[in-house]
Design an enzyme around this catalytic site. Structure first.
Site, mmCIF file in Angstrom:
data_model
loop_
_atom_site.group_PDB
_atom_site.id
_atom_site.type_symbol
_atom_site.label_atom_id
_atom_site.label_comp_id
_atom_site.label_asym_id
_atom_site.label_seq_id
_atom_site.Cartn_x
_atom_site.Cartn_y
_atom_site.Cartn_z
ATOM 1 N N CYS A 79 6.734 -1.444 -1.794
ATOM 2 C CA CYS A 79 7.571 -2.638 -1.631
ATOM 3 C C CYS A 79 9.065 -2.270 -1.695
ATOM 4 O O CYS A 79 9.588 -1.687 -0.764
ATOM 5 C CB CYS A 79 7.188 -3.697 -2.665
ATOM 6 S SG CYS A 79 7.723 -5.349 -2.177
ATOM 7 N N HIS A 167 1.444 -4.438 -2.025
ATOM 8 C CA HIS A 167 1.174 -3.941 -3.391
ATOM 9 C C HIS A 167 -0.277 -3.475 -3.519
ATOM 10 O O HIS A 167 -1.186 -4.295 -3.611
ATOM 11 C CB HIS A 167 1.451 -5.048 -4.418
ATOM 12 C CG HIS A 167 2.905 -5.327 -4.607
ATOM 13 N ND1 HIS A 167 3.688 -4.642 -5.509
ATOM 14 C CD2 HIS A 167 3.733 -6.207 -3.983
ATOM 15 C CE1 HIS A 167 4.937 -5.095 -5.447
ATOM 16 N NE2 HIS A 167 4.983 -6.050 -4.527
ATOM 17 N N GLU A 169 -1.625 -2.137 -6.065
ATOM 18 C CA GLU A 169 -2.077 -2.201 -7.454
ATOM 19 C C GLU A 169 -2.691 -3.547 -7.837
ATOM 20 O O GLU A 169 -3.350 -3.654 -8.868
ATOM 21 C CB GLU A 169 -0.912 -1.872 -8.403
ATOM 22 C CG GLU A 169 0.201 -2.911 -8.480
ATOM 23 C CD GLU A 169 1.268 -2.769 -7.390
ATOM 24 O OE1 GLU A 169 2.373 -3.300 -7.577
ATOM 25 O OE2 GLU A 169 0.995 -2.134 -6.354
#
Length: 509
Positions: A79, A167, A169
């Site tokens: 990002c 993202h 994660e």
């Protein structure tokens, strides 16, 4: 030396999550502020740049020095990290026409690229940014796109440098773990040898070397962190560890004796201290939550100090500090404005002239539980819900008295035991009862009553940073209300808290 991945933090709410996802791959990683990280040596196998609340176009945007990283070892920008790699190396980042936030699907995926190996053609990803990469530098290749984000992922030609505008994660990126595996295992070459057993072996060896024949004192709370720290230290130094467990009069019903019994079964040398009256006396008439916390913290230090001085030649104070506490204290935004005053051991090392040892300071909460399991600690103890440092003191929303503690302990025991009996305890992250500073009219038999109100609280969470209230069955709530009102003298009304965090907090004080 342990091989590792470095994660450079730009202040994203998701940075710790990147660390946890990498650790779940049995790869060791450490998180540092982008402007304060250790020297890059041969043990650093790769670097990940986190997201950020900043825009790269802001005048005060974080600008890391990547001169010893980029083009030298594998680098992944997430990002903000990706936008930084584009914007400051010849590309252009601009505000997007519409905020790119939420679920998206990859339309184009370059499956020949190592970063995207085994990533599905229409894989779901999670976007969370107000800017977008308008133009990439000349030597950057697009390796993935969505319908709205043309440059969703890129690689720099001739370098193991990658950027992704989503993202990996977060849970909503369905193949995020695969992407991180591709980066840390395939591209960085990490061996995946960071396991609970390897941590225990390494840590016990390090503790033996550091502590030698010195004596260590540890304050136990009955919680997961201090218990795992105690067993780990005991394995390293045996009888040279003394644990102190203080009953501050604010524990759950019968908890003091139950916890003492479990510790003795583990072979720990534990001193139990009944300090209930001292805490109750000093809390009398105090209504302000922060003053209550400080009073409880100060009393703990005083009691612990007296008991610790009874042990001859103590050199070290052990603490159950875990990795999120360490990260917080050196965060991008500086240390927290308010350190919670109920952290039991605050002020003790200086007061007692002790050195500090923190055997769990590299572990996340879920890793502490995994290490505890590998150490053979009872599942009941490892699976315990978090419990606030000041205990029931901050669940009595007024001044603390022995009678209010009794009422709350009884109601809390019914609720917690009920969750266990109904098979709901392990589906809840944290639960408890709050004694409210209001009284309500009720009817019991033919008599009118004017008694206390309690609120039940049960939340689901992974780390306590955010939490949702749990949709407990109506039948269960009805049963709990009925039992509490019938069995606990002084309560005639039960309510259920349906607030999430944010905007509410988990505790009421």
């Amino acid at each position: 030396m342990q091989e590792k991945i470095l994660i450079l933090d730009f202040g994203s709410q998701y940075t710790q999550l990147i660390g946890r996802r990498v650790r779940e791959l049995n790869v060791y990683c450490e998180i540092y502020p982008y402007n304060h990280y250790p020297a890059i040596n041969k043990n650093v196998k790769g670097v990940i740049l986190s997201g950020s609340p900043f825009s790269v176009r802001d005048a005060n945007a974080p600008k890391p020095d990547l001169s010893l990283i980029k083009g030298i070892i594998p680098l992944l920008g997430v990002c903000y990290g990706a936008q930084y790699l584009a914007h400051y190396f010849g590309g252009e980042v601009m505000p997007s026409d519409s905020r790119e936030y939420g679920r998206a699907n990859l339309g184009f995926v370059d499956h020949s690229n190592s970063l995207l190996k085994n990533i599905s053609q229409h894989s779901q990803v999670w976007m969370s940014h107000g800017d977008t990469i308008e133009r990439l530098p000349e030597n950057y290749q697009i390796i993935a796109s969505t319908a709205d984000v043309n440059k969703a992922a890129f690689q720099i030609s001739g370098e193991q440098t990658y950027g992704i505008q989503f993202h990996p994660e977060v849970y909503h990126t369905t193949e995020g773990t695969q992407l991180l595996h591709n980066f840390v295992v395939d591209i960085c070459g990490c061996k995946q040898d960071w396991t609970p057993d390897s941590f225990i072996e390494t840590t016990v060896k390090e503790l033996k070397a550091k502590l030698g024949n010195d004596k260590v004192v540890l304050g136990l709370s009955g919680g997961v962190d201090s218990s795992v720290a105690g067993v780990l230290l005991h394995r390293a130094i045996g009888k040279n560890l003394t644990c102190i467990f203080v009953d501050n009069g604010l524990l759950r019903k019968d908890e003091f004796q139950q916890v003492l019994d479990s510790y003795q079964h583990m072979g720990l040398n534990v001193i139990g201290v009944d300090a209930r009256q001292k805490f109750w006396d000093d809390l009398a008439g105090i209504f302000d939550p922060e003053l209550k916390r400080k009073t409880i913290g100060r009393n703990f230090i005083e009691v612990f100090d007296v008991e610790a001085h009874k042990i001859q030649d103590v050199k070290w104070l052990a603490q159950g500090t875990i990795y999120p506490d360490v990260i917080e204290s050196v965060s991008v935004n500086g240390p927290s404005a308010t350190i919670k005053s109920h952290h039991n051991v605050g002020g003790l090392p200086e007061k007692m002239h002790l050195k500090v040892v923190e055997p769990l300071k590299l572990l996340f909460k879920d890793e502490v539980r995994r290490v505890g399991k590998a150490l053979g600690i009872y599942p009941d103890l490892l699976g315990r819900h978090p419990f606030p440092g000041p205990g029931l003191g901050i669940r009595i929303l007024s001044d603390v008295t022995p009678e209010k503690v009794r009422v709350l302990q009884e109601a809390d025991a019914i609720f917690i035991n009920g969750l266990k009996e109904w098979g709901l305890y392990d589906k809840v992250w944290q639960a408890g009862v709050m004694l409210l500073p209001v009284q309500a009219v009720g009817v019991m038999g033919d008599e009118r009553t004017y008694e206390n109100v309690v609120a039940l609280r049960a939340v689901a969470s992974t780390d306590g940073m955010t939490a949702d209230w749990v949709h407990l069955p109506y039948e269960f709530l009805a049963k709990m209300s009925n039992e509490i009102i019938n069995k606990v003298r002084g309560i005639n009304r039960v309510v259920y808290d349906i607030s999430s965090k944010p905007p509410a907090t988990i505790e009421w004080e």
